[in-house]
Design an enzyme around this catalytic site. Sequence first.
Site, PDB file in Angstrom:
ATOM      1  N   CYS A  16       7.322 -10.067  -4.145  1.00 62.38           N
ATOM      2  CA  CYS A  16       8.934 -10.030  -4.395  1.00 62.38           C
ATOM      3  C   CYS A  16       9.843 -11.972  -4.011  1.00 62.38           C
ATOM      4  O   CYS A  16      10.336 -11.933  -4.606  1.00 62.38           O
ATOM      5  CB  CYS A  16       9.855  -8.744  -3.643  1.00 62.38           C
ATOM      6  SG  CYS A  16       8.455  -8.799  -1.779  1.00 62.38           S
ATOM      7  N   HIS A  49      16.542  -9.859  -0.509  1.00 66.15           N
ATOM      8  CA  HIS A  49      15.743 -10.510   0.232  1.00 66.15           C
ATOM      9  C   HIS A  49      16.350 -11.567   0.436  1.00 66.15           C
ATOM     10  O   HIS A  49      16.788 -12.591  -0.547  1.00 66.15           O
ATOM     11  CB  HIS A  49      14.057 -10.944  -0.268  1.00 66.15           C
ATOM     12  CG  HIS A  49      13.131 -10.260  -0.094  1.00 66.15           C
ATOM     13  ND1 HIS A  49      13.355  -8.619   0.377  1.00 66.15           N
ATOM     14  CD2 HIS A  49      12.045  -9.925  -0.062  1.00 66.15           C
ATOM     15  CE1 HIS A  49      12.353  -7.384   0.830  1.00 66.15           C
ATOM     16  NE2 HIS A  49      11.090  -8.833   0.261  1.00 66.15           N
TER      17      HIS A  49
HETATM   18  N1  LIG Z   1       6.825  -7.043  -6.060  1.00 72.39           N
HETATM   19  C1  LIG Z   1       7.326  -6.227  -5.112  1.00 72.39           C
HETATM   20  O1  LIG Z   1       8.543  -6.776  -4.526  1.00 72.39           O
HETATM   21  C2  LIG Z   1       7.150  -5.277  -4.218  1.00 72.39           C
HETATM   22  C3  LIG Z   1       6.364  -4.521  -4.513  1.00 72.39           C
HETATM   23  N2  LIG Z   1       5.695  -3.052  -4.313  1.00 72.39           N
HETATM   24  C4  LIG Z   1       4.583  -3.288  -4.005  1.00 72.39           C
HETATM   25  O2  LIG Z   1       4.499  -2.164  -5.441  1.00 72.39           O
HETATM   26  C5  LIG Z   1       3.868  -1.163  -5.258  1.00 72.39           C
HETATM   27  C6  LIG Z   1       4.174   0.020  -4.614  1.00 72.39           C
HETATM   28  O3  LIG Z   1       5.018   0.878  -3.592  1.00 72.39           O
HETATM   29  P1  LIG Z   1       5.915   1.279  -3.069  1.00 72.39           P
HETATM   30  O4  LIG Z   1       6.532   1.856  -4.913  1.00 72.39           O
HETATM   31  O5  LIG Z   1       6.690   1.129  -2.146  1.00 72.39           O
HETATM   32  O6  LIG Z   1       4.957   2.241  -2.824  1.00 72.39           O
HETATM   33  P2  LIG Z   1       5.011   3.987  -2.200  1.00 72.39           P
HETATM   34  O7  LIG Z   1       4.222   4.064  -1.235  1.00 72.39           O
HETATM   35  O8  LIG Z   1       6.409   4.230  -2.323  1.00 72.39           O
HETATM   36  O9  LIG Z   1       4.967   4.935  -3.397  1.00 72.39           O
HETATM   37  C7  LIG Z   1       3.034   5.000  -3.893  1.00 72.39           C
HETATM   38  C8  LIG Z   1       2.760   5.185  -5.268  1.00 72.39           C
HETATM   39  O10 LIG Z   1       1.297   4.977  -5.648  1.00 72.39           O
HETATM   40  C9  LIG Z   1       1.065   6.650  -6.108  1.00 72.39           C
HETATM   41  N3  LIG Z   1      -0.442   7.045  -5.062  1.00 72.39           N
HETATM   42  C10 LIG Z   1      -0.193   7.233  -3.606  1.00 72.39           C
HETATM   43  N4  LIG Z   1      -1.770   6.843  -3.753  1.00 72.39           N
HETATM   44  C11 LIG Z   1      -2.063   7.652  -4.367  1.00 72.39           C
HETATM   45  C12 LIG Z   1      -3.563   7.648  -4.958  1.00 72.39           C
HETATM   46  N5  LIG Z   1      -4.908   7.656  -3.946  1.00 72.39           N
HETATM   47  N6  LIG Z   1      -3.560   7.815  -5.968  1.00 72.39           N
HETATM   48  C13 LIG Z   1      -3.000   8.083  -6.709  1.00 72.39           C
HETATM   49  N7  LIG Z   1      -1.420   7.385  -6.665  1.00 72.39           N
HETATM   50  C14 LIG Z   1      -1.892   7.610  -5.772  1.00 72.39           C
HETATM   51  C15 LIG Z   1       2.283   7.516  -5.081  1.00 72.39           C
HETATM   52  O11 LIG Z   1       2.334   9.380  -5.625  1.00 72.39           O
HETATM   53  P3  LIG Z   1       2.653  10.788  -4.767  1.00 72.39           P
HETATM   54  O12 LIG Z   1       3.902  10.209  -4.468  1.00 72.39           O
HETATM   55  O13 LIG Z   1       2.170  11.677  -5.198  1.00 72.39           O
HETATM   56  O14 LIG Z   1       2.339   9.838  -2.990  1.00 72.39           O
HETATM   57  C16 LIG Z   1       2.841   6.972  -5.911  1.00 72.39           C
HETATM   58  O15 LIG Z   1       3.886   7.877  -6.829  1.00 72.39           O
HETATM   59  C17 LIG Z   1       2.678  -1.029  -4.234  1.00 72.39           C
HETATM   60  O16 LIG Z   1       1.591  -1.991  -4.362  1.00 72.39           O
HETATM   61  C18 LIG Z   1       3.561  -2.788  -3.030  1.00 72.39           C
HETATM   62  O17 LIG Z   1       2.735  -3.275  -2.218  1.00 72.39           O
HETATM   63  C19 LIG Z   1       6.750  -2.619  -3.357  1.00 72.39           C
HETATM   64  C20 LIG Z   1       7.797  -3.180  -3.363  1.00 72.39           C
HETATM   65  C21 LIG Z   1       8.254  -4.093  -2.981  1.00 72.39           C
HETATM   66  N1  LIG Z   2       5.473  -7.355   1.163  1.00 71.08           N
HETATM   67  C1  LIG Z   2       6.694  -7.543   0.499  1.00 71.08           C
HETATM   68  C2  LIG Z   2       6.360  -5.413  -0.623  1.00 71.08           C
HETATM   69  C3  LIG Z   2       4.876  -6.047  -0.791  1.00 71.08           C
HETATM   70  O1  LIG Z   2       5.227  -4.384  -1.503  1.00 71.08           O
HETATM   71  O2  LIG Z   2       4.575  -7.193  -1.719  1.00 71.08           O
HETATM   72  P1  LIG Z   2       3.437  -7.249  -2.548  1.00 71.08           P
HETATM   73  O3  LIG Z   2       4.118  -6.422  -4.368  1.00 71.08           O
HETATM   74  O4  LIG Z   2       2.904  -8.833  -2.929  1.00 71.08           O
HETATM   75  O5  LIG Z   2       2.272  -6.272  -1.741  1.00 71.08           O
HETATM   76  C4  LIG Z   2       7.830  -6.470   1.361  1.00 71.08           C
HETATM   77  O6  LIG Z   2       7.497  -6.026   2.281  1.00 71.08           O
HETATM   78  O7  LIG Z   2       9.140  -6.983   1.580  1.00 71.08           O
END
Ligand SMILES: NC(=O)C1=CN([C@@H]2O[C@H](COP(=O)(O)OP(=O)(O)OC[C@H]3O[C@@H](n4cnc5c(N)ncnc54)[C@H](OP(=O)(O)O)[C@@H]3O)[C@@H](O)[C@H]2O)C=CC1
Ligand SMILES: N[C@@H](CC(=O)OP(=O)(O)O)C(=O)O
Length: 348
Positions: free
Chosen positions: A147, A240
């Site tokens: 991000c 951010h």
């Molecule tokens: N580029 C960016 O700015 C951002 C990137 N991210 C990235 O996006 C991704 C998701 O983040 P975020 O939405 O905050 O995470 P969350 O923890 O909110 O959600 C995770 C998701 O994955 C599922 N999950 C968790 N464990 C498993 C498993 N063992 N098998 C299958 N599914 C699973 C969860 O399901 P359940 O509800 O059933 O647990 C849920 O749907 C991460 O890789 C994070 O780093 C996040 C924020 C910003």
């Molecule tokens: N690390 C970012 C969110 C994130 O999950 O990044 P990435 O997609 O690189 O794992 C934050 O904390 O704001």
Amino acid sequence: MLKVGILGATGMVGQRFVSLLADHPDFEIEVLTASPRSAGKKYEDAAKWYLDIEMPESVKDITVVNTDPKEVEDVDILFSALPSNIAAKVEPKFAEKYIVASNASAMRMEPDVPLLIPEVNPESLDLIEIQQEKRGWEGFIVTNPNCSTIALTLTLKPIYDLFDIKRVYVATMQAVSGAGYAGVPSMAILDNIIPFISGEEEKIETETLKILGTLKDDSIEPAKFKITASCHRVPVLDGHTEAVFIELEENFDIEDIKDAMAKFKGLPQKLNLPSAPKKPIIVLDDEDRPQPRIDRDNENGMAVTVGRLRKDNTIENSLKYVLVGHNTIRGAAGASVLNAELIKETIL
Ligand SMILES: NC(=O)C1=CN([C@@H]2O[C@H](COP(=O)(O)OP(=O)(O)OC[C@H]3O[C@@H](n4cnc5c(N)ncnc54)[C@H](OP(=O)(O)O)[C@@H]3O)[C@@H](O)[C@H]2O)C=CC1
Ligand SMILES: N[C@@H](CC(=O)OP(=O)(O)O)C(=O)O
């Protein structure tokens, strides 16, 4: 219409995907996956809805399935919002058959995987053929950057097109939503700033150079300038903020840079893609902008807003500015959706 699925649909980024895709003109949600905790439940029962817009009616009755290729069929594109360690294991399996537009970090730095910002490096999609050939996949994986990296690199691109960059220093002030719903306890962040985000500085320092790099033979040669980051979590919900300091190799006119940023457009704007912001970079003159609460939603969260753009007279050939980007829209789900729109328009 292309049929799409969302991997990790119940999480914070997964919900953003749901809200961006529910009324999309080209994509129709067919499949929602999550962990075994959620599988078998209706989406409205499985997802604790975090967004301040309503859960779309069209997804409420979809039964969530396990994140397993055996439980997914009949889709064209899968959007991934999985935790990175899970993504590392399952995204390659899904890519054997499907197109995966991933927001997770697991595959970003693989040499044959595009790390795409459609306005900046659409040519990185040339890696797809190499990826499919090397791995024997029918599908492929395309990733969007971290991000903070997306917002920074979008603003560096018009400068890099005009001048040789010598060094970039960036200090981020990152919203709590970037860490996920349960990521930072309220007792830790209220009335406070946490000066560490695991892995974030390294991601900014490596991903930026890959995105601004050059496609040579079968991989990307990283851009050559130096970049260093310091990352901080602040008590803001979404958006951010980054303070950026740039040293160029030569002298410049600050008005040329301002003009280049404000006029910057890329392929998504040319192709008029549904999620493309009209202006990817909005430049403000107000002395107290950008601010996350006011500017994160500009162009539906898809634009990066720049302000306090000025020459830094204390260091030769230098400038500085502040930017704000929406971390879960332009920095996450919105970025993957724009990637998929570009893939649909140019490859499928
Ligand atoms: N580029 C960016 O700015 C951002 C990137 N991210 C990235 O996006 C991704 C998701 O983040 P975020 O939405 O905050 O995470 P969350 O923890 O909110 O959600 C995770 C998701 O994955 C599922 N999950 C968790 N464990 C498993 C498993 N063992 N098998 C299958 N599914 C699973 C969860 O399901 P359940 O509800 O059933 O647990 C849920 O749907 C991460 O890789 C994070 O780093 C996040 C924020 C910003
Ligand atoms: N690390 C970012 C969110 C994130 O999950 O990044 P990435 O997609 O690189 O794992 C934050 O904390 O704001």
